[in-house]
Enzyme design. Structure first.
Site, PDB file in Angstrom:
ATOM      1  N   LYS A  33     100.229   5.508  11.659  1.00 37.03           N
ATOM      2  CA  LYS A  33     100.398   4.274  11.149  1.00 37.03           C
ATOM      3  C   LYS A  33     101.020   3.276  12.430  1.00 37.03           C
ATOM      4  O   LYS A  33     102.063   2.692  12.064  1.00 37.03           O
ATOM      5  CB  LYS A  33     101.107   4.315   9.691  1.00 37.03           C
ATOM      6  CG  LYS A  33     101.082   3.050   9.035  1.00 37.03           C
ATOM      7  CD  LYS A  33      99.657   2.672   8.578  1.00 37.03           C
ATOM      8  CE  LYS A  33      99.762   1.234   7.579  1.00 37.03           C
ATOM      9  NZ  LYS A  33      98.421   0.869   7.241  1.00 37.03           N
ATOM     10  N   TYR A  51     110.795  13.977   6.286  1.00 34.45           N
ATOM     11  CA  TYR A  51     111.013  15.324   5.748  1.00 34.45           C
ATOM     12  C   TYR A  51     112.627  15.679   6.217  1.00 34.45           C
ATOM     13  O   TYR A  51     112.841  16.906   6.135  1.00 34.45           O
ATOM     14  CB  TYR A  51     110.057  16.039   5.738  1.00 34.45           C
ATOM     15  CG  TYR A  51     108.858  16.163   4.684  1.00 34.45           C
ATOM     16  CD1 TYR A  51     108.732  14.846   4.328  1.00 34.45           C
ATOM     17  CD2 TYR A  51     108.275  17.125   4.322  1.00 34.45           C
ATOM     18  CE1 TYR A  51     107.792  14.390   3.685  1.00 34.45           C
ATOM     19  CE2 TYR A  51     107.086  16.600   3.182  1.00 34.45           C
ATOM     20  CZ  TYR A  51     106.914  15.495   3.014  1.00 34.45           C
ATOM     21  OH  TYR A  51     106.006  15.325   2.077  1.00 34.45           O
ATOM     22  N   ASP A 106      95.413   5.163   6.432  1.00 41.51           N
ATOM     23  CA  ASP A 106      94.899   4.602   5.141  1.00 41.51           C
ATOM     24  C   ASP A 106      93.422   4.841   5.291  1.00 41.51           C
ATOM     25  O   ASP A 106      92.310   5.122   4.387  1.00 41.51           O
ATOM     26  CB  ASP A 106      95.326   3.479   4.739  1.00 41.51           C
ATOM     27  CG  ASP A 106      95.633   2.518   5.738  1.00 41.51           C
ATOM     28  OD1 ASP A 106      95.707   2.990   6.961  1.00 41.51           O
ATOM     29  OD2 ASP A 106      95.541   1.295   5.568  1.00 41.51           O
ATOM     30  N   ASP A 123     101.214  16.366   4.784  1.00 37.45           N
ATOM     31  CA  ASP A 123     101.284  16.907   3.721  1.00 37.45           C
ATOM     32  C   ASP A 123     100.346  16.184   2.511  1.00 37.45           C
ATOM     33  O   ASP A 123      99.704  17.146   1.822  1.00 37.45           O
ATOM     34  CB  ASP A 123     103.135  16.594   3.245  1.00 37.45           C
ATOM     35  CG  ASP A 123     103.387  17.230   1.730  1.00 37.45           C
ATOM     36  OD1 ASP A 123     102.564  18.460   1.523  1.00 37.45           O
ATOM     37  OD2 ASP A 123     104.305  17.169   1.308  1.00 37.45           O
TER      38      ASP A 123
END
Length: 343
Positions: free
Chosen positions: A182, A135, A215, A239
């Site tokens: 991740k 972002y 995930d 988000d």
């Protein structure tokens, strides 16, 4: 954060910037102001328009006077604001976060009795880093048809948001903070975020610290969200997961939100402006009332916050005066009056 576990409620007058917003914003903001007044909280409001209306009046969707007001008052309450898609002015939310360095996005997610959902006893907090990651907006076209976006993760921002999460957990009596990442794929960027989390965790031995790959975390949230306490995430993951978590308890229309910096905090409803129902008097003010409760706790007004929350949840649980999105036929005013009556 101005919150403290030992804060005593001291009667005082607060000066707060009010941004009613667009669409249903003025309706839910008016309802929330009425509830705060009924609870006996002394507030002097400084109200400002933003977005398209401000652009038309002042030539800027985020007027300078509004920025100055927030910087002076240190606290703002904000309704939903519409942002043009694809064209037009930059999101006022994004500009506010950058202008004020509101680095922590806070999204408590809790089951409300009387709100239909798939789960019971969900009570978790999403803490999202608010200033960097993808972002940051650093994009360029390498060659025609190939665009590169840069993911920025810094030690400073990662340490700061991790400390915020653990401090908030300590203040609110939470037992566990879980970092979502991740790092198995993005070993340098997410790896840095995870290392900073673990470094900060050592300073809070009374709070359990663990981590999950994003995930897997999403799957675990859908299987059993009650297993989670405080979730700490980078900007993009936060988000996505914060909206996912809201869906577990009934949607964005009932959960609060806040963007918090070192000195300034902007408390905002996270749902949209819903222009299709604006002016019809049927909007549900629950999300902004819950956001105001979050704001009162930040200000040290915990007794008033607890009273308002008890009144709000009591009305919803009773099921007699509910807005249409909750399965009833009550207007915004009907619902607001019921909450005030419960106070």
């Amino acid at each position: 954060m101005n919150q403290s576990a030992d804060t005593q409620d001291i009667p005082r007058k607060h000066k707060i910037t009010l941004i009613p917003g667009d669409g249903i914003g003025p309706e839910v903001a008016g309802a929330t102001v009425s509830v705060l007044r009924a609870a006996g909280v002394s507030i002097q409001w400084e109200s400002f328009v933003v977005g398209a209306e401000a652009l038309s009046k002042y030539g800027d969707p985020l007027p300078r006077d509004l920025i100055d007001s927030i910087k002076t008052n240190k606290v703002a309450l904000k309704g939903p604001v519409m942002t043009p898609i694809g064209t037009g002015f930059v999101s006022s939310n994004v500009r506010l976060r950058k202008e004020m360095d509101l680095y922590a996005n806070l999204r408590p997610v809790k089951t409300l009795k009387g709100v239909p959902s798939r789960y019971e006893d969900v009570d978790l907090i999403v803490v999202r880093e608010n200033t960097e990651d993808l972002y940051s907006g650093l994009e360029h076209e390498v060659v025609p048809g190939v665009v590169e976006s840069l993911k920025i993760i810094t030690e400073r921002a990662s340490l700061r948001i991790a400390k915020f999460a653990f401090e908030y957990a300590r203040i609110e009596g939470r037992k566990r903070v879980t970092a979502i990442h991740k790092a198995n794929i993005m070993k340098m960027s997410d790896g840095l975020f995870l290392r900073c989390f673990r470094q900060v965790a050592e300073q809070y031995p009374e709070i359990k610290a663990d981590d999950l790959i994003v995930d897997n975390a999403c799957m675990q949230l859908v299987i059993d969200p009650t297993r989670f306490d405080v979730l700490l995430l980078e900007n993009l993951y936060g988000d996505i997961v914060s909206d996912l978590a809201a869906g577990l308890v009934g949607g964005l229309g009932i959960v609060p939100g806040a963007n918090i910096g070192e000195e300034i905090a902007v408390f905002e409803a996270v749902h949209g402006a819903a222009p299709d129902i604006a002016g019809r008097g049927i909007a549900n003010p629950t999300a902004l009332i819950q956001t105001a409760v979050l704001m009162l706790r930040h200000l040290g007004e915990r007794k008033a916050a607890d009273r308002i929350l008890a009144a709000l949840t009591g009305v919803i649980a009773a099921g007699k005066v509910l807005t249409r999105d909750l399965g009833g036929q009550a207007t915004t005013i009907d619902f607001t009056n019921a909450v005030i009556g419960a106070l």
